[in-house]
Enzyme design. Structure first.
Site, PDB file in Angstrom:
ATOM      1  N   LYS A 175      -6.807 -51.292  21.795  1.00  8.73           N
ATOM      2  CA  LYS A 175      -6.512 -51.590  23.021  1.00  8.73           C
ATOM      3  C   LYS A 175      -6.415 -52.766  23.610  1.00  8.73           C
ATOM      4  CE  LYS A 175     -11.010 -48.376  23.278  1.00  8.73           C
ATOM      5  NZ  LYS A 175     -12.424 -49.057  23.809  1.00  8.73           N
ATOM      6  N   LYS A 233     -10.878 -36.003  23.592  1.00 11.68           N
ATOM      7  CA  LYS A 233     -10.611 -36.355  24.714  1.00 11.68           C
ATOM      8  C   LYS A 233     -10.008 -36.672  25.475  1.00 11.68           C
ATOM      9  CE  LYS A 233     -14.547 -39.446  24.436  1.00 11.68           C
ATOM     10  NZ  LYS A 233     -15.954 -39.662  24.580  1.00 11.68           N
ATOM     11  N   LYS A 277      -6.262 -33.877  15.718  1.00  9.15           N
ATOM     12  CA  LYS A 277      -7.728 -33.643  15.649  1.00  9.15           C
ATOM     13  C   LYS A 277      -7.722 -33.395  17.364  1.00  9.15           C
ATOM     14  CE  LYS A 277     -12.098 -35.418  14.559  1.00  9.15           C
ATOM     15  NZ  LYS A 277     -12.619 -36.734  14.511  1.00  9.15           N
TER      16      LYS A 277
END
Ligand code: TRP
Length: 334
Positions: free
Chosen positions: A114, A199, A196
């Site tokens: 991140k 979202k 995969k």
């Protein structure tokens, strides 16, 4: 009386739920309440480690709660709450920060990922987030924490911090086990069957969302990547026909049919018949969930009663642990 084992998990309200997470996980959560005393919370305090649009965060937190209820998490049988409503998370989070080492936090792969992605906002919260997550967990003395692969390292750290604390002060925290759920269907992206369904996928055609309109879902299935093999028939062969295999997996999950049954059903028919059939089956599976989630979202009084009751129950449990901790570390009792 046999007490049920306790299970807890947090969910970041950071995006819309996909068909992949529904078929792969959420669908099975309702049944857990039979066996476990379950707590689920919307981890809004974690979300602000990355800059958020305030109105959007508020909306997504409520939407996500409504969607989980619509997917079968019954608020009467599970404790559902919003993290920021239970002040004990922030309080224990601070204490545990003081028992979590700089070196440990520096090794967290999620922090490394991140901070590489948000170079202009590598804030303290992003770095110390695992201490807050440890607090989220340890407040409720759970036996199990169901998490995906990406959260295993944070669970390990939680155990280390709990053991360190217990070692100094005696048995304060139960040491939780990560719980790797029995896998549901593993659903891949409709536009790239090698990755995969997620979202956070940048290609909006790869993912189907629970709240999506039927015509949009149908369009995505019609466009779904199939395979460039010449036989163009519906046959389950994940190695050579990953696109078709993925659509078959989805169809199997929503209809309960086996791969052989599906092959027979579409025998002699091409992808032009198969793809819309999968789309239609998905639309019909998601329709009641979408309608129920929309109904709940409109019923503000109901939604409020759910998260209030959830926070009240959670806070009662959390306070017991926090009191013990405050006493152990030497704070004067209020
Ligand atoms: N860190 C988790 C995630 O990013 C969310 C989370 C926060 C969580 N607190 C938790 C998960 C406690 C399990 C237990 O997905």
């Amino acid at each position: 009386m046999d007490e049920k084992k306790v299970m807890l998990s947090g969910i970041q309200p950071s995006g819309d739920l996909t068909l992949g997470s529904y078929l792969g996980a959420i669908k099975n959560w309702g049944a857990r309440a039979e066996e476990f005393d379950c707590y689920y919370f919307m981890a809004d305090m974690h979300s602000i480690t990355v800059r958020q649009d305030p109105a959007a965060l508020r909306r997504r937190t409520l939407e996500q709660l409504a969607q989980y209820i619509a997917c079968g998490l019954d608020p009467e049988r599970n404790t559902l709450f919003i993290q920021s409503h239970v002040h004990q998370h922030a309080e224990l989070g601070w204490v545990l920060n003081c028992y979590t080492m700089f070196g440990e936090l520096s090794r967290m792969t999620q922090f490394k990922d991140k901070s590489a992605k948000n170079k202009d906002n590598i804030n303290g919260g992003l770095f110390t987030y695992p201490a807050l997550m440890a607090a989220d967990i340890l407040l409720y003395q759970p036996d199990y924490v169901p998490v995906g692969e990406d959260q295993k390292q944070h669970c390990e750290l939680t155990r280390d911090v709990a053991q360190r604390f217990n070692h100094i002060y005696g048995d304060v925290f139960k040491i939780p086990e990560p719980y790797i759920p029995k896998v549901g269907a593993r659903i891949m992206s409709l536009s790239d069957p090698a990755s995969k369904m997620s979202k956070s996928d940048k290609d909006p055609n790869g993912s189907v969302y629970l709240m999506e309109k039927p015509e949009d879902i149908q369009r995505k299935f019609k466009r779904a990547v199939t395979d460039s093999d010449t036989e163009r028939c519906v046959r389950y062969d994940p190695a050579n026909k990953p696109g078709v295999a993925n659509l078959m997996t989805i169809y199997a999950a929503v209809t309960g049919r086996t791969m052989e049954e599906i092959e027979r059903e579409f025998d002699g028919q091409g992808y032009g018949v198969f793809k819309p059939a999968v789309g239609e089956a998905v639309v019909e599976t998601l329709r009641p969930i979408r309608e129920e989630a929309q109904r709940i979202l409109k019923d503000k009084a109901y939604l409020e009663s759910v998260y209030r009751a959830g926070a009240e129950k959670a806070s009662r449990v959390a306070e017991r642990t926090l009191r013990k901790v405050y006493k152990k570390v030497g704070f004067v009792a209020r």
